[in-house]
Write a protein that holds these residues in place. Structure first.
Motif, short mmCIF file in Angstrom:
data_model
loop_
_atom_site.label_atom_id
_atom_site.label_comp_id
_atom_site.label_asym_id
_atom_site.label_seq_id
_atom_site.Cartn_x
_atom_site.Cartn_y
_atom_site.Cartn_z
N GLU A 1 21.23 -2.93 29.36
CA GLU A 1 22.23 -3.52 28.47
C GLU A 1 23.53 -2.73 28.48
O GLU A 1 24.63 -3.31 28.48
CB GLU A 1 21.67 -3.59 27.05
N ILE A 2 23.44 -1.38 28.51
CA ILE A 2 24.64 -0.55 28.45
C ILE A 2 25.36 -0.48 29.80
O ILE A 2 26.60 -0.62 29.86
CB ILE A 2 24.27 0.87 27.97
N GLU B 1 23.61 -6.68 30.78
CA GLU B 1 22.70 -7.82 30.80
C GLU B 1 21.68 -7.68 29.68
O GLU B 1 21.48 -6.58 29.15
CB GLU B 1 21.99 -7.92 32.16
N ASP B 2 21.04 -8.78 29.34
CA ASP B 2 20.03 -8.76 28.30
C ASP B 2 18.75 -8.11 28.82
O ASP B 2 18.12 -8.62 29.75
CB ASP B 2 19.74 -10.19 27.83
N GLY B 3 18.39 -6.99 28.22
CA GLY B 3 17.22 -6.27 28.68
C GLY B 3 15.92 -7.03 28.51
O GLY B 3 14.96 -6.83 29.27
N GLU B 4 15.89 -7.95 27.52
CA GLU B 4 14.66 -8.71 27.28
C GLU B 4 14.31 -9.63 28.45
O GLU B 4 13.15 -10.00 28.63
CB GLU B 4 14.81 -9.54 26.00
N GLU B 5 15.31 -9.99 29.24
CA GLU B 5 15.04 -10.85 30.39
C GLU B 5 14.20 -10.14 31.45
O GLU B 5 13.63 -10.79 32.32
CB GLU B 5 16.37 -11.31 31.01
N TYR B 6 14.17 -8.82 31.37
CA TYR B 6 13.42 -8.04 32.36
C TYR B 6 12.12 -7.48 31.77
O TYR B 6 11.55 -6.52 32.31
CB TYR B 6 14.30 -6.89 32.87
N ASP B 7 11.68 -8.06 30.68
CA ASP B 7 10.48 -7.56 30.02
C ASP B 7 9.25 -7.65 30.93
O ASP B 7 8.45 -6.71 31.00
CB ASP B 7 10.22 -8.35 28.73
N GLU B 8 9.10 -8.77 31.63
CA GLU B 8 7.93 -8.95 32.48
C GLU B 8 7.92 -7.98 33.67
O GLU B 8 6.89 -7.33 33.94
CB GLU B 8 7.85 -10.39 32.97
N PRO B 9 9.02 -7.82 34.42
CA PRO B 9 9.01 -6.84 35.52
C PRO B 9 8.76 -5.41 35.03
O PRO B 9 8.05 -4.64 35.69
CB PRO B 9 10.41 -6.97 36.13
N LEU B 10 9.32 -5.06 33.86
CA LEU B 10 9.11 -3.72 33.33
C LEU B 10 7.66 -3.53 32.89
O LEU B 10 7.09 -2.44 33.05
CB LEU B 10 10.06 -3.47 32.15
N ALA B 11 7.05 -4.59 32.35
CA ALA B 11 5.64 -4.52 31.98
C ALA B 11 4.77 -4.33 33.22
O ALA B 11 3.78 -3.58 33.20
CB ALA B 11 5.23 -5.80 31.24
N GLU B 12 5.13 -4.98 34.32
CA GLU B 12 4.39 -4.81 35.57
C GLU B 12 4.52 -3.37 36.09
O GLU B 12 3.56 -2.81 36.63
CB GLU B 12 4.89 -5.80 36.62
N LEU B 13 5.72 -2.79 35.93
CA LEU B 13 5.92 -1.41 36.36
C LEU B 13 5.04 -0.47 35.54
O LEU B 13 4.44 0.47 36.08
CB LEU B 13 7.40 -1.03 36.20
N MET B 14 4.93 -0.73 34.24
CA MET B 14 4.07 0.09 33.39
C MET B 14 2.60 -0.09 33.77
O MET B 14 1.82 0.86 33.77
CB MET B 14 4.29 -0.26 31.92
N ASP B 15 2.21 -1.34 34.09
CA ASP B 15 0.84 -1.59 34.54
C ASP B 15 0.54 -0.80 35.81
O ASP B 15 -0.54 -0.21 35.96
CB ASP B 15 0.64 -3.08 34.83
#
Length: 385
Positions: free
Chosen positions: A139-140, A144-158
């Motif tokens: 975002e900074i 861009e809206d960080g929430e739009e990347y929630d799924e890719p970031l969740a996959e990275l954490m997985d």
């Protein structure tokens, strides 16, 4: 009772987060940490010891700070007593970790009687919540809206969670490499020079001493993942059946891959914060893995020996055994003459001494065997050998 083969089993787990109340199936899975395999139990004990060592180190740090700050004689006496107790507990925990690192037999093919190989245990790391930090950075910096990347970031954490418990096979290696490749792009997009917004604390435990190290650089995370890749290669190589040519070929391949991985870390990652990533330790590990690969090649030569009394063949085997003995002698010198001795398990030093003397004796044995059974004049090649 589960057997060692269950080490490659996986459990379909579903994960929830505060931002995503719906159950979401994990896309990346490691081995089941609850599986009662010998290796799983060993790694679980390692994890518990690492946490206990971390606790004692924090207690010692607090006691040392209090001792320096106080001027009261009675308080200093009490704190000094507490420090002795903590140091004693810390030494005991480190000895227990060294004993775990000495459990080389758990990684071997125990159905065959062969000289044991030395595998490495995996470095442990804690869970890391990185979504919020990376969303904030998106975002900074990228507006861009960080929430739009929630799924890719969740996959990275997985993926990071799964690589903490890789299976001891090619799938585990692939999982670790996949996370390492992801780190390359994460580093370029979020951790380039001059960007201090995204600060993540990567914490890894030293595989030999159990001492935790925390860094904010992705380079430390990458080096630790590579170290686990090399360690996993050593575990895979050690478990092959070394009474067959195919098993020996596979063992050689894995030990050479381990050596190459440790050499890559040594050449590309400097200023290591932990002893297992230090230059001296990595140099010793490279020499050790090359020695073990050469040992497997020697065993293959003996296995395929048709005429055991041929002088030239016996002399070649003698020469090879002497090279292996010299290699293990070099490993021992590297360990003893540097700080590696302080963190290297004592049983490793003993086993290396046994290997050195064993192959030195084999060198003499094959010379004697060839000469005893030889008739006639020695050839020029035999004399030179």
């Amino acid at each position: 009772m589960p057997t060692e083969a269950n080490d490659t089993d996986i459990v379909n787990v579903k994960q929830t987060t505060a931002a995503d109340p719906e159950f979401r199936p994990r896309n990346y899975l490691g081995s089941d940490p609850r599986a009662a395999t010998c290796r799983g139990k060993l790694q679980s004990k390692r994890s518990k010891l690492n946490m206990e060592i971390n606790k004692e180190l924090r207690l010692r740090s607090g006691a040392e700070n209090l001792y320096s700050a106080t001027t009261d004689a009675k308080t200093k006496e009490n704190v000094s007593l507490e420090l002795r107790f903590v140091n004693s507990s810390l030494q005991l925990l480190k000895e227990q970790l060294a004993e775990l690192n000495s459990s080389v037999e758990l990684y071997q093919d125990r159905e065959k009687v062969v000289m044991p190989m030395i595998p490495l245990g995996l470095k442990e790391t804690k869970e890391l919540e990185l979504r919020d930090k990376l969303k904030q950075f998106i975002e900074i910096h990228y507006h861009e809206d960080g929430e739009e990347y929630d799924e890719p970031l969740a996959e990275l954490m997985d993926l990071r969670q799964a690589m903490r418990t890789p299976t001891r096979d090619s799938h585990g290696i692939s999982l670790l490499f996949q996370y390492y490749n992801h780190l390359h792009f994460v580093e370029r997009r979020f951790f380039t020079q001059g960007r201090n917004i995204c600060r993540l604390y990567f914490e890894w435990y030293d595989s030999l001493t159990g001492v935790p190290c925390i860094q904010t650089t992705v380079a430390f995370e990458k080096a630790s993942v590579l170290f686990n890749i090399g360690s996993l290669y050593t575990q895979i190589g050690a478990r092959y059946d070394r009474t067959t040519e195919d098993g020996l070929d596979s063992a050689v391949d894995n030990f050479l891959r381990a050596a190459g991985t440790f050499e890559f870390i040594k050449e590309n990652f400097s200023h290591a914060p932990s002893s297992d990533l230090g230059t001296d330790c990595l140099r010793m590990l490279v020499q050790l893995m090359l020695g073990q690969a050469r040992e497997c090649l020697f065993e293959k030569s003996v296995l395929g020996l048709e005429d055991g009394n041929d002088l030239d063949l016996c002399l070649e085997l003698s020469q090879e055994a002497a090279h292996i003995s010299a290699t293990y002698d070099e490993v021992l010198r590297t360990a003893i003459d540097t700080t590696v001795k302080e963190c290297m398990p004592y049983s490793w030093l003993c086993l290396l001494q046994v290997k050195r003397e064993h192959y030195r004796a084999l060198a003499d044995y094959y010379v004697a065997k060839g000469l005893v059974n030889h008739q006639g004049e020695l050839t020029e090649r035999s004399v030179e050998t």
